[in-house]
Design an enzyme around this catalytic site. Structure first.
Site, mmCIF file in Angstrom:
data_model
loop_
_atom_site.group_PDB
_atom_site.id
_atom_site.type_symbol
_atom_site.label_atom_id
_atom_site.label_comp_id
_atom_site.label_asym_id
_atom_site.label_seq_id
_atom_site.Cartn_x
_atom_site.Cartn_y
_atom_site.Cartn_z
ATOM 1 N N THR A 60 0.838 -1.204 0.000
ATOM 2 C CA THR A 60 0.000 0.000 0.000
ATOM 3 C C THR A 60 0.874 1.255 0.000
ATOM 4 O O THR A 60 0.665 2.178 -0.789
ATOM 5 C CB THR A 60 -0.940 -0.008 1.223
ATOM 6 O OG1 THR A 60 -1.727 -1.202 1.170
ATOM 7 C CG2 THR A 60 -1.842 1.213 1.239
ATOM 8 N N ASN A 119 -5.143 -9.739 -7.777
ATOM 9 C CA ASN A 119 -5.284 -10.441 -6.505
ATOM 10 C C ASN A 119 -6.558 -11.277 -6.415
ATOM 11 O O ASN A 119 -6.593 -12.271 -5.710
ATOM 12 C CB ASN A 119 -5.259 -9.431 -5.349
ATOM 13 C CG ASN A 119 -6.104 -8.215 -5.636
ATOM 14 O OD1 ASN A 119 -5.840 -7.468 -6.582
ATOM 15 N ND2 ASN A 119 -7.150 -8.021 -4.847
ATOM 16 N N GLN A 159 1.167 -9.224 -6.186
ATOM 17 C CA GLN A 159 0.737 -10.627 -6.280
ATOM 18 C C GLN A 159 1.593 -11.436 -7.247
ATOM 19 O O GLN A 159 1.620 -12.669 -7.156
ATOM 20 C CB GLN A 159 -0.730 -10.707 -6.718
ATOM 21 C CG GLN A 159 -1.713 -10.168 -5.695
ATOM 22 C CD GLN A 159 -1.853 -11.055 -4.451
ATOM 23 O OE1 GLN A 159 -1.426 -12.212 -4.426
ATOM 24 N NE2 GLN A 159 -2.456 -10.499 -3.411
ATOM 25 N N SER A 164 5.476 -6.602 -1.877
ATOM 26 C CA SER A 164 5.104 -6.736 -0.464
ATOM 27 C C SER A 164 5.602 -8.072 0.059
ATOM 28 O O SER A 164 5.544 -9.083 -0.649
ATOM 29 C CB SER A 164 3.581 -6.655 -0.338
ATOM 30 O OG SER A 164 3.200 -6.824 0.997
ATOM 31 N N ALA A 165 6.064 -8.090 1.326
ATOM 32 C CA ALA A 165 6.678 -9.312 1.878
ATOM 33 C C ALA A 165 5.657 -10.362 2.295
ATOM 34 O O ALA A 165 5.905 -11.562 2.184
ATOM 35 C CB ALA A 165 7.545 -8.943 3.075
ATOM 36 N N HIS A 166 4.480 -9.909 2.784
ATOM 37 C CA HIS A 166 3.609 -10.894 3.448
ATOM 38 C C HIS A 166 2.832 -11.775 2.483
ATOM 39 O O HIS A 166 2.097 -12.663 2.900
ATOM 40 C CB HIS A 166 2.683 -10.201 4.460
ATOM 41 C CG HIS A 166 1.560 -9.413 3.886
ATOM 42 N ND1 HIS A 166 0.278 -9.881 3.838
ATOM 43 C CD2 HIS A 166 1.515 -8.165 3.343
ATOM 44 C CE1 HIS A 166 -0.515 -8.950 3.305
ATOM 45 N NE2 HIS A 166 0.216 -7.901 2.990
ATOM 46 N N THR A 187 13.349 5.327 10.884
ATOM 47 C CA THR A 187 14.321 4.280 11.239
ATOM 48 C C THR A 187 13.902 2.952 10.614
ATOM 49 O O THR A 187 12.742 2.548 10.730
ATOM 50 C CB THR A 187 14.383 4.146 12.780
ATOM 51 O OG1 THR A 187 14.769 5.411 13.303
ATOM 52 C CG2 THR A 187 15.368 3.070 13.206
ATOM 53 N N CYS A 213 -8.957 -6.691 1.460
ATOM 54 C CA CYS A 213 -9.074 -5.283 1.846
ATOM 55 C C CYS A 213 -10.477 -4.754 1.587
ATOM 56 O O CYS A 213 -10.884 -3.772 2.186
ATOM 57 C CB CYS A 213 -8.076 -4.441 1.061
ATOM 58 S SG CYS A 213 -6.433 -5.089 1.170
HETATM 59 C C1 LIG Z 1 -2.364 -6.393 -5.776
HETATM 60 C C2 LIG Z 1 -2.132 -5.845 -4.407
HETATM 61 N N1 LIG Z 1 -1.597 -4.627 -4.276
HETATM 62 C C3 LIG Z 1 -1.348 -4.090 -3.065
HETATM 63 C C4 LIG Z 1 -1.657 -4.766 -1.912
HETATM 64 C C5 LIG Z 1 -1.372 -4.124 -0.589
HETATM 65 O O1 LIG Z 1 -0.214 -4.673 -0.009
HETATM 66 P P1 LIG Z 1 0.036 -4.551 1.561
HETATM 67 O O2 LIG Z 1 -0.946 -5.457 2.227
HETATM 68 O O3 LIG Z 1 1.454 -4.992 1.751
HETATM 69 O O4 LIG Z 1 -0.165 -3.130 1.941
HETATM 70 C C6 LIG Z 1 -2.229 -6.042 -1.997
HETATM 71 C C7 LIG Z 1 -2.613 -6.788 -0.777
HETATM 72 O O5 LIG Z 1 -3.656 -7.390 -0.705
HETATM 73 C C8 LIG Z 1 -2.463 -6.591 -3.285
HETATM 74 O O6 LIG Z 1 -3.006 -7.803 -3.434
#
Ligand SMILES: Cc1ncc(COP(=O)(O)O)c(C=O)c1O
Length: 384
Positions: free
Chosen positions: A71, A149, A177, A197-199, A235, A323
């Site tokens: 994000t 996603n 993704q 994104s890491a997660h 930081t 989301c």
């Molecule tokens: C295509 C896409 N972009 C951005 C994001 C947002 O990433 P983050 O959860 O690391 O903020 C997501 C997370 O669901 C995503 O699937």
């Protein structure tokens, strides 16, 4: 045992990733900007992670800007370009994540001309439309995702980025993704800015990166101590960054293995679902992420089906983007692909990860055939 089929929402932190992170909570805990030996050890760890993240996407280490996640990376890219100059036009794909839509809407409120690039029924963007629009000369930025996603659709965005480059327009690609699920090389992709994104790849939540290519001139959105080459003050979260690096290294090493494993679950599930009465699979003919499948079952609202699977069988799926879920609105992704609101409201997403097994597929199929109103009617008539 829970059946977790929501890996596009997030993935569990890998044991190896956690092992790599743990020392940075209690051991070399110094500030990576401190000049003493302890600070330098933290800086070395951040730099190692920077190289690992760069290697996953074919970038150079100095092109990686660590952020708090996908994000923030999208916000830094979109606002960072827009706020460098006077308002003009920005274009984004009809199926983008809300982390692109919302910064775009914020620009619209500040006088930008914000326009959607239409998508077809298979989720591909209308390149001739965008090329024509670029010809008007007022477009300043294009944002288009590599993989969606919800549907898992992989968009062929490279020709769009090439057309934008020829027109002197900056480009951003949300590859959150795609990275770690399909091969991704930022040079071949051709975007100026790429979000990660890491997660989503067995790393920790709350850390991501924006890859900044060429001499793309961004206005930082968080200013302070000048970290990340002045592009993102604050930081550094050393443990999380180390975790992202470890997750990226594993994703690169195991890309083919993970993709094959996911496809080996997704494809048979798709075949079985296609044979089920009243089930519709979205973007079935498109090139998709190997782990993702989105479908609807007649007679069920997506959220109702999600809750039924959870309560009846402990199965975790999603009714769209994590989301956006809980908002009761039809998926804007499916609406953007031309589906009607009723069909879009039925959508349920299954996204496999490396821990899933064939037992999970069987559990889902068993629960769905029990819930399927067509099957229930059949069962009732046999019993009578
Ligand atoms: C295509 C896409 N972009 C951005 C994001 C947002 O990433 P983050 O959860 O690391 O903020 C997501 C997370 O669901 C995503 O699937």
């Amino acid at each position: 045992m829970p059946v977790y089929l929501d890996n596009n929402a997030t993935t569990p932190v890998d044991a190896e990733v956690l092992d790599a992170m743990l020392p940075y909570f209690g051991g070399p805990y110094a500030n990576a900007s401190s000049l003493h030996r302890y600070g330098r050890a933290a800086r070395d760890a951040v730099d190692r992670a920077r190289s690992q993240v760069a290697a996953l996407v074919g970038a150079r280490a100095e092109q990686v800007v660590f952020t708090s996640g996908g994000t923030e990376s999208n916000n830094l890219a979109i606002r960072g370009i827009a706020e460098r100059g006077a308002p003009g036009a920005v274009l984004y794909g009809a199926t983008e994540h809300s982390a692109v839509l919302e910064p775009m809407q914020a620009l619209a409120q500040r006088g930008w001309q914000v326009e959607t690039i239409p998508a077809d029924a298979q989720g591909q963007l209308d390149l001739p439309w965008a090329e024509h629009r670029l010809g008007d000369g007022d477009v300043r930025l294009i944002s288009a995702m590599r993989a969606n996603n919800e549907t898992g659709v992989i968009s062929d965005v490279t020709p769009l980025f090439a057309a934008a480059r020829a027109a002197g327009v900056t480009t951003h690609c949300d590859a959150v993704q795609a990275a770690g699920k399909i091969a991704l090389d930022v040079t071949e992709l051709g975007a100026d800015l790429v979000s990660l994104s890491a997660h989503k790849i067995y790393g920790p939540k709350g850390v991501g990166a924006l890859i900044v290519l060429g001499d793309t001139d961004l206005l930082p959105q968080i200013v302070g101590g000048g970290q990340e080459d002045g592009l993102r003050g604050g930081t550094e979260n050393v443990a999380a960054i180390v975790g992202f690096g470890a997750a990226a290294a594993a994703a690169k090493a195991k890309l083919a293995e993970r993709a094959e494993h996911a496809r080996g679950l997704r494809d048979p599930l798709q075949m079985q679902l296609q044979a089920m009465p009243g089930v519709q699979i979205f973007a079935a003919d498109a090139q998709r992420l190997p782990n993702t499948l989105q479908f609807a079952m007649a007679g069920f609202d997506g959220e109702a089906l999600l809750m039924a699977l959870d309560q009846m069988a402990g199965i975790a799926v999603s009714s769209g983007s994590a989301c956006d879920s809980g908002k009761g609105e039809p998926s804007h992704v499916l609406l953007g692909m031309g589906l009607d609101a009723d069909t879009a409201k039925g959508a349920v997403r299954v996204s496999f990860g490396k821990h899933n097994t064939d037992d999970d597929v069987q559990a889902l199929l068993a629960a769905l055939s029990q819930l399927n109103p067509v099957n229930s009617r059949l069962m009732r008539s046999v019993a009578q």
